[in-house]
Each structure stands twice: as structure tokens, then as C-alpha cells.
Design an enzyme around this catalytic site. Structure first.
Site, PDB file in Angstrom:
ATOM      1  N   ALA A 116      23.978  37.351  49.059  1.00 21.03           N
ATOM      2  CA  ALA A 116      23.766  38.798  49.018  1.00 21.03           C
ATOM      3  C   ALA A 116      23.200  39.264  47.678  1.00 21.03           C
ATOM      4  O   ALA A 116      23.568  38.753  46.621  1.00 21.03           O
ATOM      5  CB  ALA A 116      25.086  39.510  49.285  1.00 21.03           C
ATOM      6  N   HIS A 125      25.345  48.395  43.297  1.00 25.61           N
ATOM      7  CA  HIS A 125      24.158  48.079  42.478  1.00 25.61           C
ATOM      8  C   HIS A 125      23.070  49.130  42.710  1.00 25.61           C
ATOM      9  O   HIS A 125      22.454  49.625  41.774  1.00 25.61           O
ATOM     10  CB  HIS A 125      23.590  46.712  42.857  1.00 25.61           C
ATOM     11  CG  HIS A 125      24.388  45.537  42.375  1.00 25.61           C
ATOM     12  ND1 HIS A 125      24.720  45.352  41.060  1.00 25.61           N
ATOM     13  CD2 HIS A 125      24.903  44.448  43.034  1.00 25.61           C
ATOM     14  CE1 HIS A 125      25.408  44.204  40.926  1.00 25.61           C
ATOM     15  NE2 HIS A 125      25.531  43.650  42.115  1.00 25.61           N
ATOM     16  N   HIS A 173      24.559  30.588  41.985  1.00 27.42           N
ATOM     17  CA  HIS A 173      24.142  31.078  40.667  1.00 27.42           C
ATOM     18  C   HIS A 173      23.722  29.972  39.714  1.00 27.42           C
ATOM     19  O   HIS A 173      22.999  30.231  38.760  1.00 27.42           O
ATOM     20  CB  HIS A 173      25.272  31.917  40.055  1.00 27.42           C
ATOM     21  CG  HIS A 173      25.688  33.060  40.944  1.00 27.42           C
ATOM     22  ND1 HIS A 173      26.362  32.862  42.130  1.00 27.42           N
ATOM     23  CD2 HIS A 173      25.499  34.396  40.842  1.00 27.42           C
ATOM     24  CE1 HIS A 173      26.595  34.028  42.708  1.00 27.42           C
ATOM     25  NE2 HIS A 173      26.078  34.975  41.960  1.00 27.42           N
ATOM     26  N   TYR A 221      30.642  38.334  36.354  1.00 27.04           N
ATOM     27  CA  TYR A 221      31.597  38.571  37.449  1.00 27.04           C
ATOM     28  C   TYR A 221      33.036  38.524  36.941  1.00 27.04           C
ATOM     29  O   TYR A 221      33.904  39.212  37.445  1.00 27.04           O
ATOM     30  CB  TYR A 221      31.401  37.564  38.581  1.00 27.04           C
ATOM     31  CG  TYR A 221      30.007  37.597  39.160  1.00 27.04           C
ATOM     32  CD1 TYR A 221      29.594  38.657  39.969  1.00 27.04           C
ATOM     33  CD2 TYR A 221      29.083  36.595  38.884  1.00 27.04           C
ATOM     34  CE1 TYR A 221      28.314  38.707  40.489  1.00 27.04           C
ATOM     35  CE2 TYR A 221      27.803  36.633  39.401  1.00 27.04           C
ATOM     36  CZ  TYR A 221      27.416  37.690  40.203  1.00 27.04           C
ATOM     37  OH  TYR A 221      26.146  37.733  40.711  1.00 27.04           O
ATOM     38  N   GLU A 265      27.216  45.532  46.972  1.00 28.70           N
ATOM     39  CA  GLU A 265      25.744  45.613  46.869  1.00 28.70           C
ATOM     40  C   GLU A 265      25.276  47.052  46.726  1.00 28.70           C
ATOM     41  O   GLU A 265      24.397  47.357  45.920  1.00 28.70           O
ATOM     42  CB  GLU A 265      25.080  44.959  48.087  1.00 28.70           C
ATOM     43  CG  GLU A 265      25.354  43.477  48.228  1.00 28.70           C
ATOM     44  CD  GLU A 265      25.063  42.676  46.976  1.00 28.70           C
ATOM     45  OE1 GLU A 265      24.226  43.101  46.173  1.00 28.70           O
ATOM     46  OE2 GLU A 265      25.719  41.633  46.772  1.00 28.70           O
TER      47      GLU A 265
HETATM   48  O1  X8Z Z   1      27.028  36.965  43.759  1.00 26.68           O
HETATM   49  C1  X8Z Z   1      27.776  37.868  44.004  1.00 26.68           C
HETATM   50  C2  X8Z Z   1      27.269  39.134  44.704  1.00 26.68           C
HETATM   51  C3  X8Z Z   1      25.845  39.405  44.400  1.00 26.68           C
HETATM   52  S1  X8Z Z   1      25.573  39.941  42.771  1.00 26.68           S
HETATM   53  C4  X8Z Z   1      27.422  38.955  46.180  1.00 26.68           C
HETATM   54  N1  X8Z Z   1      29.097  37.764  43.711  1.00 26.68           N
HETATM   55  C5  X8Z Z   1      29.651  36.569  43.110  1.00 26.68           C
HETATM   56  C6  X8Z Z   1      29.628  35.406  44.073  1.00 26.68           C
HETATM   57  O2  X8Z Z   1      29.394  35.614  45.264  1.00 26.68           O
HETATM   58  O3  X8Z Z   1      29.861  34.276  43.646  1.00 26.68           O
HETATM   59  C7  X8Z Z   1      30.103  38.804  43.893  1.00 26.68           C
HETATM   60  C8  X8Z Z   1      31.388  38.206  43.416  1.00 26.68           C
HETATM   61  C9  X8Z Z   1      31.067  36.917  42.748  1.00 26.68           C
HETATM   62 ZN    ZN Z   2      26.436  41.818  42.392  1.00 27.07          ZN
END
Ligand code: X8Z
Ligand code: ZN
Length: 626
Positions: A369, A402, A525, A535, A399
Site C-alpha cells: 500500500a 498521507h 522496504h 514507522y 494511506e
Molecule cells: O508500509 C507501510 C504503509 C505504507 S507507507 C502501508 N507500513 C509499514 C509496513 O507495512 O511495513 C505501515 C506500517 C508499517
Molecule cells: Zn505510510
């Protein structure tokens, strides 16, 4: 850090600085005497001196140019993420290469104004220009191309990753991460869970060599900008020296660690009850595949196994959404309406037309997402393969948070169109999701009756499994990357060190992993080069925001029962902070919303205080820690 006020000026410089002009006056005149010295000085003055006006023009020009390039890059990246193929990958890599090259050129040129005393806005913009990139390419053109292509390729590899089971009955059946994740959330068969976990982690193996090269080239680019390495570049974005930021993160972790360890201890004996003493140790780390999530980063999917006995159950949002036959768009509408109830404008028509809510069947997309501000103005979108679950309902709010932030700062100069720090951006939507309380669900007609708050341990447990369990994971990813970038972790130990840190922070482990595995890149990531400490910060900040906004809304109940739904006062307070964007150092923004200038874990601790007490009772006589 760039502190204009800390500069000291010699007497002659004082006047020049006051006139708004500065140059290397002394060295230009060195070697001359008397009148010659004056002429040389005047020559230097006209030929080499930079004026405040020039600095302002430089910034304006850089802003206009990078805004244009950013809009182009966003479009190329949107295409790559929503239609993965070699062509879109190449286009995105090329747009990225051009953008980074331009930003880097401006960043280097910005140093020529280093000695000038500048107005706050110009000085801050020049500073942001120097620290703004998360990826810097080397100036060698071939290497820059190689690096941006590597990054695009790793993201595509992750996005199109699949696990094809090889049991004869499964031949030809391949599972993507969305499918695997929903099986992991619901399956309670340890064999199947292990198989799914191991299957997905295979997609990361081929990325190891690419990642190693990516680190080499990314560091080279960061060093050309004057940073020690890419990790130092990432840590430089917090209005304090990089080392001080690393300490700040450690301090916050120490504040919340005891709470995590208690939850971990409780989870361990409950999982042991379910899966047996052979599968779950009495006092060691938890097996990583049993927590209902691929990375064991949130455990709310195994709430049923950890549910406090003899207490009212937490509401089952997944059940509610399914029974009421919600579709993806309807879930997004609820989030949009929540923000409207605070006084924010509804999402524009293009948001509904251009967003991706449902995974397309005919092509590969990056399902992870994300929220987009494609034209840095009003073309807001989210991209998400929405599942009809309570967990995803919260992600939708995340989301949209953001998007709301992006729209709040869109009138600011381009360099200020970002959050106060990246943790703020990640915290906004989560803050709103903390307001999805039983009372809120009753108000919007999704629940008939709110449960009695006296039995809230179930509710708090569910929330802790989503939030408290996340904290060490939020922290450890960049602990690993910072060490990889600095060279402290060598490629030969990438995986071993990853598991050392997962064990140290999360208290989870996986057996039989080796260096042919590259488990870090099985997380989005890492493969896509998105910093992750944001985060961790967001999980601290969102409770600070929630506490402050609940106060503004006049909430008198325990924090976990406060919803700011419909509160224009809370909305105003939130907007005051959001609309500052990145124009001021983040403590100013934090002060605007909470009245305090420090990130601080007392809010999350207050929120979970009743649960912590309950956990202490439950864990009596049980081992705690690993
Ligand atoms: O990557 C995200 C969002 C998008 S910025 C869905 N998050 C991290 C993950 O999924 O690892 C939100 C919480 C942590
Ligand atoms: Zn996010």
C-alpha cells in the site's frame, strides 16, 4: 546540522554579512598590500561573492525545476508500480536517475551559500536540498544508471514475487504475497505456516548480489554529497546530528521495551499452549512463522489465540465488514468521511477515478500500500490491493492520512511540501485509526451497541498486538541497514546479522537460515529502499497525537476509548500542524499539536497502562524475556 546562527564572523565580515553579501574576501585579497589589497578585494567582491538575492534566486530556480521533474518521476513510478513490466521499469529508473542527478547537482551547488547569513526560509530550503535525498547516485554516469536500474529491478522482483508450491497437487499454483498473507492470518496449521513463510522468503534470494552492489553504489553517491555513508544521510533528516538521532531512537526504544517484553512473554505461553512445547520454547525467542504475519511485525491476526479469557471480546471488524458485504471502495469512503468529519475536504473526483483499490487480474502490480501526490498538488491517489478485513480498514486510514497531509501543505513552496519528519507522515492516518472505537462504530452504524469499558482488556490486547508488537520490528530494520551501509555488517554476514537483530529486538527466530538466503529483502522496504525508522517513530508519535487531539475533542474516557470523530477542534489542531509541512524543524510542528517539543513514549504507555497491569498479573511465575 546547518545552523546559521552558530557561525562566527570577523569584524569585516559583519558588515558584509549585514549587507547580505559574503565571499571568501580575505583569501582573495591575501598577498596584496594597501590599495592593491582593496582593489583585489573589490574584484573578489564582484566576481565571487554570493548575495542573499542570488541565494533566493538559486533556491527558486531549483524548486521550480525539481517540482517539474518530481511530477514527471511520480508519473513514471506510478506506471511502474501499477503495471510491472520491463518497459515501465526502465522508464521509472531513467526518470529517477534524472531526478537524482538534478537534485544532487543543486545540493552540491547549494554549498556556495554556506557562509551567508540567510533569511530563515532560504536557509532552511538550502539545508533541505542538501539532506533531502534517500538515494544519491554516483556522478559517474554508468554507475548512476546501474544504481537506479538496480533499485527499480529489486522493487519489481518483490512486487511480482510468488511462491509456487511444488507438491504434486499444487503444481502450477502460485501464490502472491496477498494470497499468502491471508492464509497466514487464518491458518493455524504450523506445517502450512512454516511452508508459506519459507516459500515467500525464497523470492529474496536472487536479490542478494544486486543488493550488495546497490549498497556499494548508494554509498558512493552519499559520500559525494559529504555524508559518511547512506545510513548517515538517512539519519541527517531530523534537525539534529545523525549520531544524536540514533541515540534518540535508542532512548525511545528503552521507554517501550518493558511493555513489549511483557506482551512477548504472554504471547509465548499462549502459543505454547496452542502449538506445544516442542514448537514454542518456554523461555527462548518465538518462531517467526506463528504470529499471523510474514514478518511477525504485527500479531493481531492471532488475537484468537491470545484472547484474554473470561473478558468481553474485542469487536470483530473483519466480521462486520464481511457480514455487511462491504466492497473496497466503500471501505475507503468511510475513511474519507472520517476526515471530513474533522473539517477536511472530501477527496477530489480524480482520487476515486485514478486510485488503485483492487488488485488487477491481468497484470503485475506492487501491492504494498502507498499514497501518492502525483502532481504535488491535487492529484491524490492511493494504490492498494484492498482486502476486506479490519486490518486493511486501518491501513486505508493510514494511506488517506498521507493524502490529507499532502493536501494540507500543497500551497507551501515545493521544498516545504513534506511532513515535519518522515515519522509524522506515517503517524497521521494511524492516529485517525486509533479513533475507530466501539462508540465510533456505533455512531456510523457499523455496531449496534458499544461494549462496557470495564471489560476492555480484550480491546486493548487486540490493539497491542497491532501496535506494541510492531515497535521492535520498526526499529530493527534500519539498525540492520545502518550497519550494512557503514560496512559494519559485511555481505558474507547479511543474513546471520539480520537474524541476530531480529532475535535481539523482536525475540523471534527462524531455523535453518543461511547466507544463500537473503531474508531482509523479503520485506518490501528493503527491496524498494524505503527507510523504516519512520514507522517506529510513527508508532510513538501517533499516541502523542491521539492524546493531544482527544484532549482537544474534550474526551474524558480512558485514551483507548476516545474517538475524535466529528470534532472540529481536533481537526483544526491537526490541520495547524499538517499545514506547516516541512517549513519548520519538527519540534515546532510537534509543539503545534501536542504543546511539547519531544518525542515521548508516555502516551503509548498511558494508553496501554491497564493492559500492562493485566499482563503483569498473567505473567506471574512465567519466564519473561528470551
Ligand atoms: O508500509 C507501510 C504503509 C505504507 S507507507 C502501508 N507500513 C509499514 C509496513 O507495512 O511495513 C505501515 C506500517 C508499517
Ligand atoms: Zn505510510
Amino acid at each position: 546540522m546547518h545552523t546559521l546562527s552558530a557561525r562566527t564572523y570577523g569584524p569585516q565580515f559583519l558588515i558584509i554579512a549585514w549587507l547580505g553579501v559574503e565571499c571568501n574576501f580575505e583569501s582573495a585579497a591575501r598577498g596584496y598590500n594597501g590599495g592593491m589589497r582593496l582593489i583585489a578585494a573589490l574584484f573578489a567582491f564582484s566576481a565571487f561573492c554570493q548575495t542573499v538575492e542570488e541565494a533566493r534566486r538559486f533556491v527558486e530556480n531549483a524548486e521550480a525545476d525539481l517540482l517539474k521533474q518530481s511530477n514527471y518521476l511520480n508519473r513514471a513510478q506510478w506506471l511502474q508500480s501499477t503495471y510491472i513490466n520491463p518497459d515501465s521499469e526502465m522508464q521509472a529508473a531513467l526518470a529517477n536517475e534524472r531526478f537524482i542527478d538534478a537534485a544532487k547537482t543543486y545540493a552540491k551547488a547549494a554549498t556556495k551559500f554556506d557562509k551567508l547569513k540567510l533569511p530563515q526560509d532560504v536557509g532552511r530550503k538550502l539545508h533541505l536540498l542538501k539532506i533531502g535525498l534517500t538515494l544519491a547516485t554516483p556522478s559517474n554516469k554508468a554507475e548512476a544508471t546501474e544504481l537506479t536500474q538496480l533499485v527499480a529491478k529489486m522493487e519489481s522482483t518483490y512486487g511480482s514475487g510468488k511462491y509456487c508450491r511444488d507438491a504434486p497437487a499444487d503444481k502450477g499454483k502460485c501464490l502472491d504475497l496477498t494470497a499468502i498473507s491471508s492464509l497466514q492470518a487464518t491458518s493455524r496449521d504450523p506445517k502450512e505456516l512454516l511452508d508459506l513463510w519459507q516459500g515467500w522468503h525464497k523470492i529474496a534470494r536472487p536479490m542478494k548480489t544486486d543488493y550488495q552492489r546497490f549498497v556499494e553504489l548508494g554509498n558512493k553517491g552519499a559520500r559525494e554529497l559529504g555524508f559518511k555513508d547512506m545510513g548517515a544521510m538517512w539519519r541527517s533528516k531530523y534537525d539534529m546530528p545523525p549520531d544524536a538521532f540514533a541515540k534518540e531512537v535508542d532512548r525511545l526504544w528503552e521507554q517501550v521495551r518493558p511493555l513489549y517484553v511483557k506482551l512477548h512473554a504472554y504471547a509465548r505461553w499462549k502459543l505454547r499452549e496452542r502449538y506445544g512445547a516442542d514448537a514454542v520454547p518456554a523461555n527462548g525467542p518465538l518462531p517467526a512463522h506463528l504470529l499471523g504475519n510474514m514478518w511477525a511485525q504485527s500479531w493481531d491476526n492471532v488475537y484468537d489465540l491470545l484472547e484474554p479469557k473470561g473478558m468481553p471480546k474485542a469487536f470483530d471488524l473483519t466480521g462486520i465488514l464481511k457480514t455487511r458485504k462491504f466492497d473496497e471502495k466503500e471501505m475507503v469512503r468511510y475513511a474519507d468521511r472520517f476526515f471530513q468529519s474533522l473539517g477536511f475536504q472530501e477527496m477530489p473526483p480524480t482520487f476515486w477515478e485514478r486510485s488503485l483499490f483492487v488488485k488487477p487480474q491481468d497484470r503485475e502490480v506492487v501491492c504494498h500500500a502507498s499514497a501518492w501526490d502525483v502532481d504535488n498538488d491535487e492529484d491524490l491517489r492511493i494504490k492498494m490491493c484492498i482486502q476486506i478485513t479490519g486490518e486493511e480498514f486501518a491501513v486505508i486510514h493510514h494511506e488517506l492520512g498521507h493524502n490529507i497531509y499532502q493536501r494540507a501543505y500543497r500551497k507551501l513552496p515545493f521544498f516545504f511540501r513534506d511532513s515535519a519528519n518522515d515519522g509524522f507522515h506515517e503517524a497521521v492516518g494511524d492516529t485517525i485509526a486509533l479513533s475507530i472505537t466501539p462508540e465510533y462504530l456505533v455512531q456510523v452504524g457499523l455496531l449496534d451497541k458499544a461494549t462496557d469499558p470495564s471489560g476492555d482488556i480484550g480491546l486493548l490486547m487486540k490493539q497491542a498486538l497491532a501496535k506494541v508488537s510492531f515497535l521492535p520490528f520498526g526499529l530493527m530494520i534500519d539498525q540492520w541497514r545502518w550497519k550494512v551501509y557503514s560496512g559494519e555488517i559485511a555481505p558474507a554476514n547479511y543474513n546471520a546479522k539480520w537474524w541476530e537483530l531480529r532475535r535481539k529486538y523482536q525475540g523471534v527466530e527462524a531455523s535453518g537460515r543461511g547466507e544463500t538466503d537473503f531474508d531482509p529483502a523479503a520485506k518490501y522496504h528493503v527491496a524498494a529502499n524505503v527507510p523504516y525508522t519512520r514507522y517506529f517513530l510513527a508508532h510513538i508519535l501517533q499516541f502523542q497525537f491521539h492524546r493531544a487531539l482527544s484532549d482537544a475533542a474534550g474526551c474524558k474516557t480512558p485514551l483507548h476509548r476516545c474517538s475524535i470523530y466529528n470534532s472540529k477542534e481536533a481537526g483544526k489542531k491537526l490541520n495547524d500542524m499538517l499545514s506547516m509541512g516541512l517549513s519548520r524543524p519538527w519540534p515546532d510542528a510537534l509543539q503545534a499539536i501536542t504543546g511539547k517539543r519531544e518525542m515521548d513514549a508516555t502516551a503509548i504507555k498511558d494508553y496501554f497502562a491497564p493492559l500492562e497491569k493485566w499482563l503483569d498479573e498473567q505473567n506471574k511465575g512465567k519466564p519473561v524475556g528470551w
